[in-house]
Write a protein that holds these residues in place. Structure first.
Motif, mmCIF file in Angstrom:
data_model
loop_
_atom_site.group_PDB
_atom_site.id
_atom_site.type_symbol
_atom_site.label_atom_id
_atom_site.label_comp_id
_atom_site.label_asym_id
_atom_site.label_seq_id
_atom_site.Cartn_x
_atom_site.Cartn_y
_atom_site.Cartn_z
ATOM 1 N N LEU A 287 -35.847 -27.901 52.586
ATOM 2 C CA LEU A 287 -35.117 -26.895 52.785
ATOM 3 C C LEU A 287 -34.019 -26.347 51.574
ATOM 4 C CD1 LEU A 287 -33.574 -30.302 55.672
ATOM 5 C CD2 LEU A 287 -33.802 -27.306 55.952
ATOM 6 N N GLU A 288 -33.677 -28.069 50.579
ATOM 7 C CA GLU A 288 -34.008 -27.315 48.899
ATOM 8 C C GLU A 288 -34.683 -25.641 48.929
ATOM 9 O OE1 GLU A 288 -33.334 -30.662 46.601
ATOM 10 O OE2 GLU A 288 -34.039 -29.186 44.941
ATOM 11 N N HIS A 289 -35.550 -26.337 49.057
ATOM 12 C CA HIS A 289 -35.873 -24.766 48.574
ATOM 13 C C HIS A 289 -35.614 -23.372 49.162
ATOM 14 C CE1 HIS A 289 -38.825 -21.185 46.384
ATOM 15 N NE2 HIS A 289 -39.386 -21.249 48.132
ATOM 16 N N LEU A 290 -35.436 -23.609 50.364
ATOM 17 C CA LEU A 290 -35.229 -22.483 51.603
ATOM 18 C C LEU A 290 -33.927 -22.374 50.676
ATOM 19 C CD1 LEU A 290 -35.938 -22.861 55.310
ATOM 20 C CD2 LEU A 290 -37.473 -21.493 53.120
ATOM 21 N N SER A 291 -33.003 -23.241 50.443
ATOM 22 C CA SER A 291 -31.478 -22.782 50.107
ATOM 23 C C SER A 291 -31.098 -21.687 48.659
ATOM 24 C CB SER A 291 -30.674 -23.953 49.561
ATOM 25 O OG SER A 291 -30.733 -24.575 48.937
ATOM 26 N N SER A 292 -31.984 -22.127 47.977
ATOM 27 C CA SER A 292 -32.423 -21.603 46.680
ATOM 28 C C SER A 292 -33.538 -20.099 46.239
ATOM 29 C CB SER A 292 -32.601 -22.776 45.543
ATOM 30 O OG SER A 292 -35.021 -22.822 46.014
ATOM 31 N N CYS A 293 -34.170 -19.755 47.814
ATOM 32 C CA CYS A 293 -34.899 -19.353 47.928
ATOM 33 C C CYS A 293 -34.737 -17.983 49.035
ATOM 34 C CB CYS A 293 -36.544 -19.303 48.116
ATOM 35 S SG CYS A 293 -37.565 -17.914 47.683
ATOM 36 N N SER A 294 -34.307 -16.865 48.650
ATOM 37 C CA SER A 294 -33.488 -15.871 50.603
ATOM 38 C C SER A 294 -34.978 -15.470 50.656
ATOM 39 C CB SER A 294 -32.732 -15.452 49.799
ATOM 40 O OG SER A 294 -32.702 -13.954 48.171
ATOM 41 N N GLN A 295 -36.206 -15.394 50.251
ATOM 42 C CA GLN A 295 -36.881 -14.272 50.581
ATOM 43 C C GLN A 295 -37.401 -15.305 51.948
ATOM 44 O OE1 GLN A 295 -39.988 -13.077 47.941
ATOM 45 N NE2 GLN A 295 -38.993 -10.396 48.709
ATOM 46 N N CYS A 296 -38.016 -17.089 51.148
ATOM 47 C CA CYS A 296 -38.815 -17.932 51.672
ATOM 48 C C CYS A 296 -37.324 -18.099 52.741
ATOM 49 C CB CYS A 296 -38.792 -18.767 51.122
ATOM 50 S SG CYS A 296 -39.994 -19.058 50.081
ATOM 51 N N ALA A 297 -36.232 -18.027 52.869
ATOM 52 C CA ALA A 297 -35.202 -17.963 53.601
ATOM 53 C C ALA A 297 -35.310 -17.483 54.824
ATOM 54 C CB ALA A 297 -34.048 -18.283 53.580
ATOM 55 N N GLN A 298 -35.292 -16.046 54.552
ATOM 56 C CA GLN A 298 -35.518 -14.924 55.315
ATOM 57 C C GLN A 298 -37.200 -15.293 56.218
ATOM 58 O OE1 GLN A 298 -35.982 -10.786 53.526
ATOM 59 N NE2 GLN A 298 -35.704 -9.823 55.333
ATOM 60 N N LEU A 299 -37.733 -15.359 55.636
ATOM 61 C CA LEU A 299 -39.266 -15.671 56.803
ATOM 62 C C LEU A 299 -39.037 -16.532 57.151
ATOM 63 C CD1 LEU A 299 -42.290 -14.479 55.315
ATOM 64 C CD2 LEU A 299 -42.499 -16.296 54.150
ATOM 65 N N TYR A 300 -38.362 -17.253 57.427
ATOM 66 C CA TYR A 300 -38.153 -18.680 57.609
ATOM 67 C C TYR A 300 -37.660 -18.556 58.804
ATOM 68 C CZ TYR A 300 -37.844 -23.981 59.418
ATOM 69 O OH TYR A 300 -38.221 -24.879 60.563
ATOM 70 N N GLN A 301 -36.537 -17.845 58.806
ATOM 71 C CA GLN A 301 -35.631 -17.702 59.841
ATOM 72 C C GLN A 301 -36.559 -16.259 60.726
ATOM 73 O OE1 GLN A 301 -33.386 -14.442 60.597
ATOM 74 N NE2 GLN A 301 -33.401 -15.005 61.917
ATOM 75 N N GLN A 302 -37.620 -15.402 60.277
ATOM 76 C CA GLN A 302 -37.773 -14.797 60.965
ATOM 77 C C GLN A 302 -38.632 -15.214 62.527
ATOM 78 O OE1 GLN A 302 -39.217 -11.884 57.930
ATOM 79 N NE2 GLN A 302 -37.797 -10.385 59.138
ATOM 80 N N LEU A 303 -39.637 -16.282 60.682
ATOM 81 C CA LEU A 303 -40.405 -17.105 62.333
ATOM 82 C C LEU A 303 -39.708 -17.742 62.851
ATOM 83 C CD1 LEU A 303 -43.893 -18.430 62.245
ATOM 84 C CD2 LEU A 303 -42.611 -19.630 60.196
#
Lengths: 193, 147
Positions: free
Chosen positions: B27-43
């Motif tokens: 979760l910490e990584h997702l809050s700092s990395c927009s690309q991974c956050a976008q990827l996770y949201q799409q998935l």
């Protein structure tokens, strides 16, 4: 009307009992077929075949399982056979196209009826992506995943439909979920790159 | 946690429960990395479609169609009652018999042909042709006769 009354009524050739069977189980069979085929017209055609098969072979039905389980089994088998035959037809069609013929069947996207065009494209892409990911699974994983996720059947019910042990079904669904996630993730990763 | 680990974790995140420290790192990584956050949201939104699938509405005319098909099947069976056995048994037998008769006839015809006799006949005809040719009237005589 109980299932036993329904079966006995159909076996004694009473029209109203068969009509009751079709009306009672049509949503179940139609949605199962649609979950595999993703096309309403094809799903309706297969649904008809399922009920015809059920009518013609009801005397073979052993009352060990529920009628719905038996119908699920026929619907799954008929849908998978349809997909297999469709693949053959596609190969023949591609050969015809290769030799200069016109393709007989063109892929069409059904209109889901959403108002927002932007959302439609995004939503449609996701649905197609999910369907493709599920379609790429091995047969048993595909059946288990579809019955669990799309049809909301319990593991015990899937065990009855697929005639497998509970552990096997659990394993199949777990592997199916992982494979579907991998496929979807790999698609979005390529898009991001 | 780096992007690679986070993306690997996404696979497990959807299928099984991650352990608390790992999940927090994710979760910490997702809050700092927009690309991974976008990827996770799409998935996540794509996978959630499996749970919220739209149901197909039943067709009110389905029973009528099934009944019609069943009636056709019934009529087809009574009309063509003898047909399946003809198709499965008699037709192959008749085809095989036809083929055997054809082969036998061909063989008989082949045996009927006598190569030696034919050769003698040809030689005789050739010789006769030459003899006859010698006896042919001259063209001038024939023209005079015509006049």
């Amino acid at each position: 009307m109980t299932e036993t009354q329904l079966i006995e009524g159909i076996l004694s050739k009473q029209e109203k009992y068969f009509e009751e069977l079709v009306n009672r189980f049509q949503p179940l069979v139609l949605n199962t077929c649609n979950s595999f085929l993703h096309n309403r017209t094809d799903a309706e055609d297969i649904t008809q075949e399922v009920f015809i098969e059920a009518f013609l072979s009801l005397h073979k039905f052993k009352k060990e399982s529920k009628l719905s389980t038996w119908l699920y089994r026929i619907a799954v088998n008929k849908s998978l056979n349809f997909i297999r035959d469709n693949k053959k037809r596609k190969i023949i069609s591609s050969i015809e196209v290769f030799f200069g013929g016109e393709p007989k069947h063109k892929l069409q996207l059904a209109d889901p009826g959403l108002e927002d065009a932007g959302d439609l494209a995004d939503e449609e892409e996701k649905i197609v992506l999910l369907n493709l990911a599920v379609a790429s699974l091995p047969k048993n994983q595909r059946v288990a995943f579809t019955l669990s996720k799309f049809e909301k059947l319990s593991y015990a019910e899937i065990t009855d439909v697929m005639e497998l042990s509970l552990a096997s079904v659990e394993g199949l669904i777990h592997r199916a979920k992982r494979n579907v996630t991998k496929k979807i993730l790999s698609h979005y990763r390529k898009k991001l790159a | 946690m780096n992007c690679r680990d986070a993306r690997n974790s996404m696979i497990f995140c959807s299928t099984e429960k991650m352990k608390k420290p790992e999940y927090d790192q994710f979760l910490e990584h997702l809050s700092s990395c927009s690309q991974c956050a976008q990827l996770y949201q799409q998935l996540d939104s794509t996978l959630s479609l499996a749970d919220n699938r739209e149901l197909v509405q039943p067709n009110p005319f389905l029973y009528t169609r099934i009944r019609e098909k069943l009636d056709n099947i019934g009529q087809g069976v009574s009309k063509n009652a003898g047909l399946p056995s003809y198709q499965r048994i008699l037709r192959p037998i008749l085809l095989t018999l036809g083929l055997l008769i054809g082969l036998y006839g061909g063989n008989r015809l082949g045996n009927f042909y006598d190569a030696k006799q034919q050769e003698q006949l040809t030689t005789a005809l050739t010789t006769e042709f030459f003899i006859n040719d010698m006896e042919m009237e001259k063209l001038e005589v024939q023209l005079l006769n015509d006049q």
